[in-house]
Design an enzyme around this catalytic site. Structure first.
Site, PDB file in Angstrom:
ATOM      1  N   HIS A   1     -28.353  -8.364 -11.446  1.00 53.94           N
ATOM      2  CA  HIS A   1     -27.726  -7.543 -12.496  1.00 53.94           C
ATOM      3  C   HIS A   1     -27.231  -8.427 -13.638  1.00 53.94           C
ATOM      4  CE1 HIS A   1     -25.292  -3.782 -13.514  1.00 53.94           C
ATOM      5  NE2 HIS A   1     -24.949  -4.654 -14.436  1.00 53.94           N
TER       6      HIS A   1
ATOM      7  N   HIS B   1     -27.237  -8.708 -18.259  1.00 54.51           N
ATOM      8  CA  HIS B   1     -27.518  -8.055 -19.552  1.00 54.51           C
ATOM      9  C   HIS B   1     -28.011  -9.134 -20.514  1.00 54.51           C
ATOM     10  CE1 HIS B   1     -25.456  -4.134 -18.723  1.00 54.51           C
ATOM     11  NE2 HIS B   1     -24.939  -4.887 -17.767  1.00 54.51           N
TER      12      HIS B   1
ATOM     13  N   GLN C   1     -26.285   2.641 -22.669  1.00 50.08           N
ATOM     14  CA  GLN C   1     -24.917   2.089 -22.699  1.00 50.08           C
ATOM     15  C   GLN C   1     -23.878   3.103 -23.203  1.00 50.08           C
ATOM     16  OE1 GLN C   1     -23.300  -1.624 -22.444  1.00 50.08           O
ATOM     17  NE2 GLN C   1     -21.956   0.116 -22.034  1.00 50.08           N
TER      18      GLN C   1
ATOM     19  N   HIS D   1     -25.121   1.941 -13.499  1.00 53.70           N
ATOM     20  CA  HIS D   1     -23.752   1.458 -13.625  1.00 53.70           C
ATOM     21  C   HIS D   1     -22.909   2.620 -13.105  1.00 53.70           C
ATOM     22  CE1 HIS D   1     -25.367  -1.673 -16.164  1.00 53.70           C
ATOM     23  NE2 HIS D   1     -24.172  -2.217 -16.301  1.00 53.70           N
TER      24      HIS D   1
ATOM     25  N   GLU E   1     -17.808   2.170 -12.691  1.00 55.08           N
ATOM     26  CA  GLU E   1     -17.255   0.861 -13.068  1.00 55.08           C
ATOM     27  C   GLU E   1     -15.942   1.102 -13.805  1.00 55.08           C
ATOM     28  OE1 GLU E   1     -19.550  -1.492 -15.796  1.00 55.08           O
ATOM     29  OE2 GLU E   1     -18.339  -3.286 -15.475  1.00 55.08           O
TER      30      GLU E   1
ATOM     31  N   ASP F   1     -23.913 -10.361 -14.142  1.00 50.65           N
ATOM     32  CA  ASP F   1     -23.607  -9.295 -15.099  1.00 50.65           C
ATOM     33  C   ASP F   1     -23.614  -9.780 -16.548  1.00 50.65           C
ATOM     34  OD1 ASP F   1     -23.076  -6.750 -15.984  1.00 50.65           O
ATOM     35  OD2 ASP F   1     -21.025  -6.657 -15.262  1.00 50.65           O
TER      36      ASP F   1
END
Ligand SMILES: [Zn+2]
Length: 461
Positions: free
Chosen positions: A95, A97, A190, A248, A251, A347
């Site tokens: 995971h 980005h 997002q 996601h 979170e 992440d």
């Protein structure tokens, strides 16, 4: 190896010796004197962090592992001496980005340290994305990761941006790095699937362009109803485009954020548990035990994959608490005990959510060991499995294509240390990284040289 001294006399080679030399197998690469680390996948296994595997050699040809054993005969175009260190399958980054990697401080620093300020800053930064900008940063991040033994990466990519600049750039990069890096891309809305009118359409366009995985963020949708609706819609899209899913999920510190049950129920009913991943699930740490116990039963049935991101979870979550302060990391130990597949991710690498980090999986492991109370011998070993075999399972890599065994792809990493405890204590350096049978990177060990042994120093000096 013995060397020829000036007193040695050259001698003629017999026919038998010549034939033996010609018959000896010839490889592309041999790794000698390694200690093979093959951790068992999910569930409390027998592997201890103090196990010291026996020495073995690994012979490689045609990008595959051709032989494994002690003192292998044969020669190779290249030999690497592992010097008694561990040889591991490559790390798997479950995971990350890459689109936002290496943008920390642009256009401003995240002063509150919260997830939501990070999303705001990224909202501004993504206005100035260009293909060249995204590709250069993502490539730099992938090289950082590869130099530390990561050869499989799943990256989420924001597809809420109307021109899909980052996605198109990363789709190109995925093909460019394919010779040395296995990169999966997740279409990640997002700003929420229903956060803007075009977001569903953009996500579908991303899938048509060839994105590997369907992403989602149900806890960030405007309402609970939108969150539930988004999960159902994303499963429909995953079936339509034959893609796995990676959410996601929850979170947030809010104990009322309960989308994990929705994801698990959908996955169970559609028979997609093993193709579905719940990332973060930090609210699971805030659920009361009564609900958590009931939920765990559903999770066992659904057989989802889980990804915890300890570096980010420990810094982003618990920000609104006074004391006692929550750690905000999902129930890693309990999920592992339940036999579910848990992997760990980095992440963020120096982005609006986390201004630190260099992609090193050993940092992730170290944080998990501490923050999830995984300090037992089997627990430390389990944390290493979470960045190797378990990660491979999360990414859907075929077991035949991952691990250290004859016939499998020659992807491996030499790690300075003889046991997993050594790696934890010394942050074992990846001294050699082999990808597709080729040596991709080597990093020499640094050794401290004492000018004077400190114990010999007396005062006044
Ligand atoms: Zn993430």
């Amino acid at each position: 190896m013995a060397s020829l001294s000036s007193r040695d006399q050259p001698r003629s080679v017999s026919e038998g010796e010549l034939k033996a030399a010609n018959d000896a197998p010839h490889y592309d690469l041999i790794i000698r004197n390694g200690r093979l680390l093959n951790l068992s996948p999910a569930g409390p296994g027998e592997q201890s962090c103090d196990t010291r595997p026996a020495l073995a050699d690994i012979a490689i040809g045609d990008r595959r592992i051709l032989a494994i054993g002690p003192n292998l005969s044969g020669n190779a175009r290249r030999t690497i001496d592992a010097q008694g260190h561990l040889v591991s399958p490559p790390f798997v980054e479950s995971h990350i980005h890459l689109d936002s990697a290496l943008t920390a401080g642009e256009p401003r620093w995240n002063q509150s340290g919260t997830l939501f300020e990070g999303i705001e800053i990224w909202g501004d930064r993504k206005q100035s994305l260009t293909s060249a900008d995204v590709k250069a940063r993502a490539l730099a991040a992938l090289k950082l990761q590869a130099s530390q033994g990561v050869l499989h990466v799943r990256s989420h990519v924001d597809v809420s941006e109307p021109k899909l600049v980052a996605l198109k750039a990363l789709l190109e990069l995925r093909e460019e790095v394919r010779p040395w890096m296995d990169l999966q891309l997740v279409a990640f809305p997002q700003d929420g699937l229903y956060g803007a009118p075009r977001n569903v359409e953009l996500l579908e366009e991303a899938l048509k362009l060839g994105t590997d995985v369907v992403g989602g963020i149900p806890h960030y949708e405007f309402t609970r109803e939108d969150g539930v609706r988004s999960v159902h819609r994303l499963f429909e899209l995953a079936e339509q485009y034959d893609c796995p899913l990676d959410f996601h999920c929850d979170e947030i510190d809010d104990p009322q954020s309960r989308f994990l049950e929705v994801v698990a129920a959908c996955a169970l009913r559609r028979g997609m548990g093993q193709r579905t991943t719940a990332s973060h699930t930090t609210a699971f740490a805030s659920y009361d035990n009564g609900y958590a116990t009931k939920l765990m039963g559903l999770l066992r049935l659904a057989q989802l994959n889980f990804v915890a991101n300890p570096l980010i979870n420990i810094t982003l979550q618990g920000r609104g608490d006074c004391y006692p302060k929550r750690r905000g990391i999902t129930r890693v130990k309990e999920l592992w005990h339940a036999g579910l597949n848990v992997s760990l991710g980095h992440d963020c690498i120096q982005d609006p959510w986390y201004g630190l980090g260099n992609g090193n999986p050993l940092d992730i492991v170290q944080m998990a060991i501490h923050c999830c109370h995984m300090t037992g011998q089997r627990e430390i070993a389990a944390c290493y499995a979470m960045v190797t075999h378990n990660g491979a399972q999360t990414l859907g890599i075929s077991p035949a294509e991952y691990g250290l065994a004859v016939g499998k792809p020659a992807n491996l990493v030499v790690l300075a240390g003889q046991t997993l405890r050594d790696l934890s204590c010394q942050r074992g350096l990846a001294t050699a990284v082999i990808s597709r049978g080729h040596c991709l990177a080597q990093t020499p060990l640094s050794i401290t040289q004492w000018d004077d042994p400190p114990e010999s120093i007396t005062y006044p000096h």
